[in-house]
Design a protein around this motif. Structure first.
Motif, PDB file in Angstrom:
ATOM      1  N   MET A   1       0.846  -1.175   0.000  1.00  0.00           N
ATOM      2  CA  MET A   1       0.000   0.000   0.000  1.00  0.00           C
ATOM      3  C   MET A   1       0.889   1.234   0.000  1.00  0.00           C
ATOM      4  N   GLY A   2       0.557   2.175  -0.858  1.00  0.00           N
ATOM      5  CA  GLY A   2       1.330   3.408  -0.936  1.00  0.00           C
ATOM      6  C   GLY A   2       1.011   4.357   0.205  1.00  0.00           C
ATOM      7  N   ARG A   3       1.882   5.357   0.350  1.00  0.00           N
ATOM      8  CA  ARG A   3       1.726   6.320   1.428  1.00  0.00           C
ATOM      9  C   ARG A   3       0.392   7.072   1.354  1.00  0.00           C
ATOM     10  N   MET A   4      -0.011   7.462   0.150  1.00  0.00           N
ATOM     11  CA  MET A   4      -1.260   8.207  -0.010  1.00  0.00           C
ATOM     12  C   MET A   4      -2.468   7.359   0.405  1.00  0.00           C
ATOM     13  N   GLN A   5      -2.468   6.073   0.032  1.00  0.00           N
ATOM     14  CA  GLN A   5      -3.569   5.193   0.401  1.00  0.00           C
ATOM     15  C   GLN A   5      -3.623   4.990   1.917  1.00  0.00           C
ATOM     16  N   LYS A   6      -2.441   4.850   2.533  1.00  0.00           N
ATOM     17  CA  LYS A   6      -2.383   4.675   3.987  1.00  0.00           C
ATOM     18  C   LYS A   6      -2.907   5.918   4.691  1.00  0.00           C
ATOM     19  N   GLN A   7      -2.526   7.092   4.193  1.00  0.00           N
ATOM     20  CA  GLN A   7      -3.016   8.339   4.780  1.00  0.00           C
ATOM     21  C   GLN A   7      -4.533   8.454   4.633  1.00  0.00           C
ATOM     22  N   LYS A   8      -5.045   8.091   3.448  1.00  0.00           N
ATOM     23  CA  LYS A   8      -6.488   8.133   3.230  1.00  0.00           C
ATOM     24  C   LYS A   8      -7.195   7.175   4.181  1.00  0.00           C
ATOM     25  N   GLY A   9      -6.668   5.964   4.322  1.00  0.00           N
ATOM     26  CA  GLY A   9      -7.271   4.983   5.222  1.00  0.00           C
ATOM     27  C   GLY A   9      -7.279   5.470   6.662  1.00  0.00           C
ATOM     28  N   SER A  10      -6.163   6.017   7.112  1.00  0.00           N
ATOM     29  CA  SER A  10      -6.082   6.531   8.482  1.00  0.00           C
ATOM     30  C   SER A  10      -7.052   7.688   8.688  1.00  0.00           C
ATOM     31  N   ARG A  11      -7.162   8.554   7.694  1.00  0.00           N
ATOM     32  CA  ARG A  11      -8.082   9.692   7.766  1.00  0.00           C
ATOM     33  C   ARG A  11      -9.529   9.205   7.889  1.00  0.00           C
ATOM     34  N   ARG A  12      -9.907   8.220   7.088  1.00  0.00           N
ATOM     35  CA  ARG A  12     -11.269   7.672   7.140  1.00  0.00           C
ATOM     36  C   ARG A  12     -11.531   6.961   8.465  1.00  0.00           C
ATOM     37  N   GLU A  13     -10.537   6.259   8.997  1.00  0.00           N
ATOM     38  CA  GLU A  13     -10.684   5.598  10.299  1.00  0.00           C
ATOM     39  C   GLU A  13     -10.934   6.626  11.391  1.00  0.00           C
ATOM     40  N   ARG A  14     -10.169   7.720  11.399  1.00  0.00           N
ATOM     41  CA  ARG A  14     -10.370   8.783  12.392  1.00  0.00           C
ATOM     42  C   ARG A  14     -11.744   9.421  12.232  1.00  0.00           C
ATOM     43  N   GLU A  15     -12.159   9.651  10.992  1.00  0.00           N
ATOM     44  CA  GLU A  15     -13.465  10.254  10.705  1.00  0.00           C
ATOM     45  C   GLU A  15     -14.596   9.373  11.232  1.00  0.00           C
ATOM     46  N   PHE A  16     -14.531   8.074  10.957  1.00  0.00           N
ATOM     47  CA  PHE A  16     -15.573   7.161  11.415  1.00  0.00           C
ATOM     48  C   PHE A  16     -15.567   7.046  12.936  1.00  0.00           C
ATOM     49  N   ALA A  17     -14.385   6.973  13.537  1.00  0.00           N
ATOM     50  CA  ALA A  17     -14.294   6.885  14.997  1.00  0.00           C
ATOM     51  C   ALA A  17     -14.959   8.102  15.642  1.00  0.00           C
ATOM     52  N   ALA A  18     -14.716   9.278  15.094  1.00  0.00           N
ATOM     53  CA  ALA A  18     -15.338  10.491  15.631  1.00  0.00           C
ATOM     54  C   ALA A  18     -16.852  10.451  15.458  1.00  0.00           C
ATOM     55  N   LEU A  19     -17.306   9.949  14.329  1.00  0.00           N
ATOM     56  CA  LEU A  19     -18.744   9.881  14.042  1.00  0.00           C
ATOM     57  C   LEU A  19     -19.489   9.030  15.059  1.00  0.00           C
ATOM     58  N   ILE A  20     -18.905   7.907  15.451  1.00  0.00           N
ATOM     59  CA  ILE A  20     -19.601   6.996  16.381  1.00  0.00           C
ATOM     60  C   ILE A  20     -19.168   7.190  17.832  1.00  0.00           C
ATOM     61  N   GLY A  21     -18.309   8.157  18.082  1.00  0.00           N
ATOM     62  CA  GLY A  21     -17.835   8.362  19.444  1.00  0.00           C
ATOM     63  C   GLY A  21     -16.895   7.258  19.901  1.00  0.00           C
ATOM     64  N   GLY A  22     -16.204   6.653  18.947  1.00  0.00           N
ATOM     65  CA  GLY A  22     -15.286   5.556  19.252  1.00  0.00           C
ATOM     66  C   GLY A  22     -13.851   6.013  19.181  1.00  0.00           C
ATOM     67  N   GLN A  23     -12.961   5.045  19.014  1.00  0.00           N
ATOM     68  CA  GLN A  23     -11.555   5.391  18.873  1.00  0.00           C
ATOM     69  C   GLN A  23     -10.870   4.480  17.873  1.00  0.00           C
ATOM     70  N   ARG A  24      -9.903   5.065  17.213  1.00  0.00           N
ATOM     71  CA  ARG A  24      -9.117   4.329  16.230  1.00  0.00           C
ATOM     72  C   ARG A  24      -8.165   3.393  16.965  1.00  0.00           C
ATOM     73  N   VAL A  25      -7.989   2.197  16.437  1.00  0.00           N
ATOM     74  CA  VAL A  25      -7.053   1.231  17.007  1.00  0.00           C
ATOM     75  C   VAL A  25      -5.676   1.536  16.432  1.00  0.00           C
ATOM     76  N   PRO A  26      -4.722   1.942  17.275  1.00  0.00           N
ATOM     77  CA  PRO A  26      -3.387   2.254  16.758  1.00  0.00           C
ATOM     78  C   PRO A  26      -2.740   1.022  16.126  1.00  0.00           C
ATOM     79  N   LEU A  27      -2.083   1.207  15.018  1.00  0.00           N
ATOM     80  CA  LEU A  27      -1.359   0.141  14.324  1.00  0.00           C
ATOM     81  C   LEU A  27      -2.241  -1.066  14.022  1.00  0.00           C
ATOM     82  N   SER A  28      -3.513  -0.821  13.705  1.00  0.00           N
ATOM     83  CA  SER A  28      -4.438  -1.933  13.483  1.00  0.00           C
ATOM     84  C   SER A  28      -3.986  -2.827  12.338  1.00  0.00           C
ATOM     85  N   GLY A  29      -3.438  -2.276  11.295  1.00  0.00           N
ATOM     86  CA  GLY A  29      -2.954  -3.087  10.178  1.00  0.00           C
ATOM     87  C   GLY A  29      -1.819  -4.005  10.606  1.00  0.00           C
TER      88      GLY A  29
END
Length: 105
Positions: free
Chosen positions: A1-29
């Motif tokens: 996975m390229g850097r841009m895709q990883k950044q996009k994935g991390s951004r979407r994970e943070r966005e979804f976590a905020a939406l549901i009042g949850g938290q992103r799992v660090p180093l989930s991959g």
């Protein structure tokens, strides 16, 4: 996975976590590849979530929701379990008003 895709994935994970009042799992991959018990990208609402984002990869699902003017979709492939797709805001509302942890239901 390229850097841009990883950044996009991390951004979407943070966005979804905020939406549901949850938290992103660090180093989930990395945890998935190491075989650790803590899988998923986000935790929240009593669930573990895998977050997927595609530029236009889910257009049929969005079209079904919009054209049919329904709240949710129930999908099933042969010899597979049912899955349900609905807008996250509706799901969050249903969870907050009812069961908060599916494992204790």
């Amino acid at each position: 996975m390229g850097r841009m895709q990883k950044q996009k994935g991390s951004r979407r994970e943070r966005e979804f976590a905020a939406l549901i009042g949850g938290q992103r799992v660090p180093l989930s991959g990395a945890a998935k590849h190491a075989g650790e018990a803590h899988t998923g990208d986000v935790t929240g609402l009593g669930l573990r979530w895998e977050v997927k984002a595609r530029k236009d990869g889910f257009k049929t699902i969005y079209r079904w929701l919009e054209e049919e003017a329904v709240d949710a979709l129930a999908l099933k492939a042969d010899r597979r379990d049912w899955i349900v797709v609905m807008p996250a805001e509706l799901f969050k509302k249903l969870i907050e008003e009812g069961i908060t942890d599916h494992r204790n239901a």
